[in-house]
Design a protein around this motif. Sequence first.
Motif, mmCIF file in Angstrom:
data_model
loop_
_atom_site.group_PDB
_atom_site.id
_atom_site.type_symbol
_atom_site.label_atom_id
_atom_site.label_comp_id
_atom_site.label_asym_id
_atom_site.label_seq_id
_atom_site.Cartn_x
_atom_site.Cartn_y
_atom_site.Cartn_z
ATOM 1 N N LYS A 190 41.196 44.230 28.376
ATOM 2 C CA LYS A 190 41.098 45.593 27.850
ATOM 3 C C LYS A 190 40.389 46.407 28.933
ATOM 4 O O LYS A 190 39.284 46.063 29.351
ATOM 5 C CB LYS A 190 40.294 45.625 26.555
ATOM 6 N N GLY A 191 41.028 47.455 29.401
ATOM 7 C CA GLY A 191 40.412 48.310 30.402
ATOM 8 C C GLY A 191 40.380 47.711 31.803
ATOM 9 O O GLY A 191 39.561 48.111 32.624
ATOM 10 N N VAL A 192 41.234 46.746 32.077
ATOM 11 C CA VAL A 192 41.325 46.121 33.402
ATOM 12 C C VAL A 192 42.780 46.222 33.857
ATOM 13 O O VAL A 192 43.694 45.922 33.094
ATOM 14 C CB VAL A 192 40.873 44.642 33.362
ATOM 15 N N LEU A 193 42.976 46.629 35.121
ATOM 16 C CA LEU A 193 44.333 46.772 35.637
ATOM 17 C C LEU A 193 44.911 45.461 36.132
ATOM 18 O O LEU A 193 46.082 45.169 35.900
ATOM 19 C CB LEU A 193 44.352 47.804 36.779
ATOM 20 N N SER A 194 44.100 44.681 36.859
ATOM 21 C CA SER A 194 44.626 43.429 37.407
ATOM 22 C C SER A 194 43.498 42.488 37.794
ATOM 23 O O SER A 194 42.349 42.896 37.959
ATOM 24 C CB SER A 194 45.504 43.699 38.636
ATOM 25 N N CYS A 195 43.866 41.227 37.927
ATOM 26 C CA CYS A 195 42.959 40.186 38.415
ATOM 27 C C CYS A 195 43.763 39.416 39.464
ATOM 28 O O CYS A 195 44.701 38.697 39.119
ATOM 29 C CB CYS A 195 42.530 39.282 37.267
ATOM 30 N N ASN A 196 43.417 39.613 40.723
ATOM 31 C CA ASN A 196 44.191 39.038 41.816
ATOM 32 C C ASN A 196 43.402 37.966 42.546
ATOM 33 O O ASN A 196 42.265 38.203 42.943
ATOM 34 C CB ASN A 196 44.576 40.139 42.815
ATOM 35 N N ARG A 197 44.014 36.799 42.728
ATOM 36 C CA ARG A 197 43.395 35.769 43.558
ATOM 37 C C ARG A 197 43.729 36.090 45.011
ATOM 38 O O ARG A 197 44.896 36.163 45.384
ATOM 39 C CB ARG A 197 43.906 34.385 43.170
ATOM 40 N N VAL A 198 42.695 36.307 45.822
ATOM 41 C CA VAL A 198 42.911 36.722 47.208
ATOM 42 C C VAL A 198 42.637 35.601 48.202
ATOM 43 O O VAL A 198 42.968 35.724 49.380
ATOM 44 C CB VAL A 198 42.065 37.967 47.554
ATOM 45 N N ALA A 199 42.019 34.538 47.764
ATOM 46 C CA ALA A 199 41.775 33.349 48.581
ATOM 47 C C ALA A 199 41.592 32.184 47.616
ATOM 48 O O ALA A 199 41.670 32.349 46.396
ATOM 49 C CB ALA A 199 40.549 33.531 49.475
ATOM 50 N N PHE A 200 41.318 31.004 48.145
ATOM 51 C CA PHE A 200 41.263 29.778 47.349
ATOM 52 C C PHE A 200 40.463 29.936 46.060
ATOM 53 O O PHE A 200 40.924 29.582 44.984
ATOM 54 C CB PHE A 200 40.684 28.644 48.206
ATOM 55 N N ASN A 201 39.253 30.474 46.142
ATOM 56 C CA ASN A 201 38.388 30.632 44.958
ATOM 57 C C ASN A 201 37.887 32.061 44.804
ATOM 58 O O ASN A 201 36.919 32.298 44.093
ATOM 59 C CB ASN A 201 37.191 29.684 45.052
ATOM 60 N N LEU A 202 38.529 33.015 45.457
ATOM 61 C CA LEU A 202 38.065 34.404 45.460
ATOM 62 C C LEU A 202 39.049 35.320 44.745
ATOM 63 O O LEU A 202 40.265 35.220 44.964
ATOM 64 C CB LEU A 202 37.861 34.887 46.895
ATOM 65 N N TYR A 203 38.504 36.196 43.919
ATOM 66 C CA TYR A 203 39.312 37.076 43.086
ATOM 67 C C TYR A 203 38.829 38.522 43.218
ATOM 68 O O TYR A 203 37.657 38.768 43.461
ATOM 69 C CB TYR A 203 39.209 36.662 41.610
ATOM 70 N N ARG A 204 39.751 39.456 43.017
ATOM 71 C CA ARG A 204 39.432 40.883 42.945
ATOM 72 C C ARG A 204 39.890 41.376 41.581
ATOM 73 O O ARG A 204 41.083 41.295 41.260
ATOM 74 C CB ARG A 204 40.137 41.661 44.049
ATOM 75 N N VAL A 205 38.955 41.884 40.787
ATOM 76 C CA VAL A 205 39.275 42.429 39.474
ATOM 77 C C VAL A 205 39.274 43.953 39.619
ATOM 78 O O VAL A 205 38.280 44.538 40.052
ATOM 79 C CB VAL A 205 38.255 41.965 38.408
ATOM 80 N N VAL A 206 40.391 44.583 39.256
ATOM 81 C CA VAL A 206 40.577 46.018 39.482
ATOM 82 C C VAL A 206 40.519 46.773 38.147
ATOM 83 O O VAL A 206 41.195 46.402 37.182
ATOM 84 C CB VAL A 206 41.928 46.287 40.185
ATOM 85 N N PHE A 207 39.736 47.843 38.144
ATOM 86 C CA PHE A 207 39.541 48.682 36.961
ATOM 87 C C PHE A 207 40.146 50.061 37.197
ATOM 88 O O PHE A 207 40.244 50.508 38.341
ATOM 89 C CB PHE A 207 38.044 48.808 36.654
ATOM 90 N N PRO A 208 40.513 50.775 36.133
ATOM 91 C CA PRO A 208 41.099 52.107 36.306
ATOM 92 C C PRO A 208 40.056 53.203 36.570
ATOM 93 O O PRO A 208 40.426 54.327 36.888
ATOM 94 C CB PRO A 208 41.818 52.354 34.978
ATOM 95 N N VAL A 209 38.787 52.877 36.424
ATOM 96 C CA VAL A 209 37.700 53.837 36.646
ATOM 97 C C VAL A 209 36.686 53.218 37.609
ATOM 98 O O VAL A 209 36.616 51.987 37.732
ATOM 99 C CB VAL A 209 37.004 54.229 35.324
ATOM 100 N N PRO A 210 35.881 54.022 38.284
ATOM 101 C CA PRO A 210 34.853 53.460 39.176
ATOM 102 C C PRO A 210 33.839 52.624 38.387
ATOM 103 O O PRO A 210 33.383 53.030 37.324
ATOM 104 C CB PRO A 210 34.180 54.692 39.778
ATOM 105 N N VAL A 211 33.503 51.453 38.930
ATOM 106 C CA VAL A 211 32.547 50.549 38.270
ATOM 107 C C VAL A 211 31.378 50.187 39.188
ATOM 108 O O VAL A 211 30.571 49.331 38.846
ATOM 109 C CB VAL A 211 33.246 49.267 37.767
ATOM 110 N N SER A 212 31.280 50.837 40.334
ATOM 111 C CA SER A 212 30.246 50.464 41.309
ATOM 112 C C SER A 212 28.828 50.701 40.800
ATOM 113 O O SER A 212 27.893 50.072 41.282
ATOM 114 C CB SER A 212 30.468 51.196 42.631
ATOM 115 N N ALA A 213 28.636 51.581 39.829
ATOM 116 C CA ALA A 213 27.296 51.845 39.293
ATOM 117 C C ALA A 213 27.061 51.126 37.969
ATOM 118 O O ALA A 213 26.146 51.463 37.231
ATOM 119 C CB ALA A 213 27.095 53.349 39.112
ATOM 120 N N CYS A 214 27.878 50.132 37.675
ATOM 121 C CA CYS A 214 27.806 49.430 36.393
ATOM 122 C C CYS A 214 27.215 48.034 36.565
ATOM 123 O O CYS A 214 26.936 47.599 37.678
ATOM 124 C CB CYS A 214 29.206 49.308 35.798
ATOM 125 N N SER A 215 27.064 47.333 35.440
ATOM 126 C CA SER A 215 26.625 45.931 35.497
ATOM 127 C C SER A 215 27.831 45.042 35.249
ATOM 128 O O SER A 215 28.744 45.404 34.508
ATOM 129 C CB SER A 215 25.536 45.657 34.463
#
Length: 152
Positions: A76-101
Amino acid sequence: MTKQLRRLRSSAQRMPVVAGLTAMLLIGAMGAHVSGGGLVQRAVADAALPVTVPTGPITDIGWAVCAAGGGLVRAKGVLSCNRVAFNLYRVVFPVPVSACSYLATIGLPGPGFPPPGEISVAGDPSPFVINVATYNGAGAPTPGFFHIEVNC
Protein backbone atom coordinates in the motif's frame (compact mmCIF):
# COMPACT_ATOMS: atom_id res chain seq x y z
CA MET A 1 18.27 28.41 33.61
CA THR A 2 14.70 28.25 34.95
CA LYS A 3 13.98 31.80 33.76
CA GLN A 4 15.33 30.93 30.32
CA LEU A 5 13.09 27.86 30.12
CA ARG A 6 10.03 29.94 31.01
CA ARG A 7 10.79 32.30 28.16
CA LEU A 8 10.76 29.51 25.62
CA ARG A 9 7.22 29.33 24.37
CA SER A 10 7.05 26.78 21.60
CA SER A 11 7.89 23.10 21.92
CA ALA A 12 10.25 23.47 18.97
CA GLN A 13 12.32 25.94 20.98
CA ARG A 14 12.32 23.67 24.03
CA MET A 15 13.42 20.55 22.17
CA PRO A 16 17.21 21.27 22.01
CA VAL A 17 17.22 22.04 25.75
CA VAL A 18 15.27 18.89 26.61
CA ALA A 19 17.46 16.80 24.30
CA GLY A 20 20.59 18.21 25.93
CA LEU A 21 19.33 17.52 29.44
CA THR A 22 18.23 14.02 28.42
CA ALA A 23 21.65 13.29 26.90
CA MET A 24 23.40 14.45 30.07
CA LEU A 25 21.11 12.33 32.25
CA LEU A 26 21.64 9.25 30.07
CA ILE A 27 25.40 9.67 30.12
CA GLY A 28 25.32 10.02 33.89
CA ALA A 29 23.06 6.99 34.25
CA MET A 30 25.38 4.88 32.11
CA GLY A 31 28.32 5.89 34.27
CA ALA A 32 30.20 7.33 31.31
CA HIS A 33 33.24 9.30 32.30
CA VAL A 34 36.03 10.45 30.07
CA SER A 35 38.88 12.60 31.33
CA GLY A 36 38.71 16.02 29.75
CA GLY A 37 34.93 15.66 29.28
CA GLY A 38 35.19 14.53 25.65
CA LEU A 39 32.16 12.23 25.72
CA VAL A 40 30.03 14.67 27.71
CA GLN A 41 31.10 17.63 25.58
CA ARG A 42 30.24 15.71 22.41
CA ALA A 43 26.81 14.70 23.76
CA VAL A 44 26.00 18.25 24.78
CA ALA A 45 27.22 19.61 21.43
CA ASP A 46 25.11 17.03 19.53
CA ALA A 47 22.08 17.81 21.70
CA ALA A 48 22.39 21.50 20.82
CA LEU A 49 21.82 20.77 17.12
CA PRO A 50 18.46 21.94 15.81
CA VAL A 51 15.72 19.32 16.05
CA THR A 52 12.89 19.06 13.55
CA VAL A 53 9.64 18.65 15.42
CA PRO A 54 6.66 17.35 13.44
CA THR A 55 3.71 19.71 13.58
CA GLY A 56 0.98 17.23 12.69
CA PRO A 57 0.03 13.62 13.26
CA ILE A 58 2.37 10.85 12.15
CA THR A 59 1.37 9.63 8.71
CA ASP A 60 1.68 6.05 7.49
CA ILE A 61 3.18 6.68 4.06
CA GLY A 62 3.20 3.08 2.93
CA TRP A 63 4.18 -0.52 3.55
CA ALA A 64 5.18 -3.51 1.49
CA VAL A 65 6.03 -7.17 1.57
CA CYS A 66 8.90 -7.68 -0.87
CA ALA A 67 9.90 -10.96 -2.49
CA ALA A 68 13.43 -12.33 -2.16
CA GLY A 69 13.83 -12.11 -5.93
CA GLY A 70 12.44 -8.59 -6.04
CA GLY A 71 8.90 -7.49 -6.71
CA LEU A 72 5.95 -6.71 -4.50
CA VAL A 73 3.97 -9.51 -2.86
CA ARG A 74 1.48 -6.97 -1.50
CA ALA A 75 1.73 -3.28 -0.71
CA LYS A 76 0.00 0.00 0.00
CA GLY A 77 1.59 3.28 -1.05
CA VAL A 78 4.66 1.62 -2.60
CA LEU A 79 5.44 1.71 -6.32
CA SER A 80 8.01 -1.07 -6.57
CA CYS A 81 10.52 -3.27 -4.79
CA ASN A 82 13.51 -3.99 -7.02
CA ARG A 83 16.39 -6.34 -6.30
CA VAL A 84 19.46 -4.51 -7.59
CA ALA A 85 22.16 -6.93 -6.40
CA PHE A 86 22.42 -10.30 -4.65
CA ASN A 87 20.97 -9.08 -1.31
CA LEU A 88 20.27 -5.41 -2.07
CA TYR A 89 16.88 -3.89 -2.79
CA ARG A 90 15.46 -0.47 -3.69
CA VAL A 91 11.93 0.24 -2.46
CA VAL A 92 10.33 3.11 -4.42
CA PHE A 93 7.56 5.34 -3.06
CA PRO A 94 5.33 7.82 -4.93
CA VAL A 95 6.18 10.62 -2.45
CA PRO A 96 9.48 11.77 -0.89
CA VAL A 97 10.40 9.67 2.17
CA SER A 98 13.87 11.02 2.98
CA ALA A 99 12.60 12.83 6.11
CA CYS A 100 10.66 9.81 7.39
CA SER A 101 11.41 6.79 9.57
CA TYR A 102 11.91 3.35 8.07
CA LEU A 103 11.09 0.06 9.76
CA ALA A 104 11.91 -3.28 8.15
CA THR A 105 12.02 -6.89 9.25
CA ILE A 106 12.80 -10.25 7.71
CA GLY A 107 9.53 -12.08 7.20
CA LEU A 108 7.78 -14.58 5.00
CA PRO A 109 5.01 -13.43 2.67
CA GLY A 110 2.56 -15.91 4.22
CA PRO A 111 2.14 -18.36 7.10
CA GLY A 112 5.12 -20.09 8.61
CA PHE A 113 8.27 -19.33 10.55
CA PRO A 114 10.90 -17.20 8.79
CA PRO A 115 14.53 -18.27 8.96
CA PRO A 116 16.79 -16.21 11.20
CA GLY A 117 18.20 -13.20 9.46
CA GLU A 118 19.23 -9.59 9.58
CA ILE A 119 18.12 -6.53 7.67
CA SER A 120 19.30 -2.95 7.35
CA VAL A 121 17.69 0.12 5.81
CA ALA A 122 19.04 3.45 4.63
CA GLY A 123 17.98 6.42 2.57
CA ASP A 124 19.05 6.96 -1.01
CA PRO A 125 20.18 10.02 -2.99
CA SER A 126 16.66 9.92 -4.47
CA PRO A 127 14.16 11.10 -1.81
CA PHE A 128 11.66 8.55 -3.16
CA VAL A 129 13.81 5.46 -2.50
CA ILE A 130 14.79 3.38 0.54
CA ASN A 131 17.70 0.95 0.24
CA VAL A 132 17.41 -2.41 1.99
CA ALA A 133 20.04 -5.11 2.57
CA THR A 134 19.24 -8.63 3.80
CA TYR A 135 21.54 -11.17 5.49
CA ASN A 136 21.21 -14.68 6.88
CA GLY A 137 21.49 -15.48 10.59
CA ALA A 138 25.29 -15.67 10.35
CA GLY A 139 25.47 -12.20 8.81
CA ALA A 140 26.33 -13.33 5.27
CA PRO A 141 24.63 -11.42 2.42
CA THR A 142 21.55 -13.44 1.44
CA PRO A 143 18.42 -12.58 -0.54
CA GLY A 144 15.32 -12.65 1.64
CA PHE A 145 11.66 -11.77 1.87
CA PHE A 146 11.05 -8.70 4.01
CA HIS A 147 8.36 -6.36 5.25
CA ILE A 148 8.93 -2.59 5.29
CA GLU A 149 6.92 0.36 6.61
CA VAL A 150 7.49 4.13 6.35
CA ASN A 151 6.08 6.74 8.72
CA CYS A 152 6.46 10.49 8.57
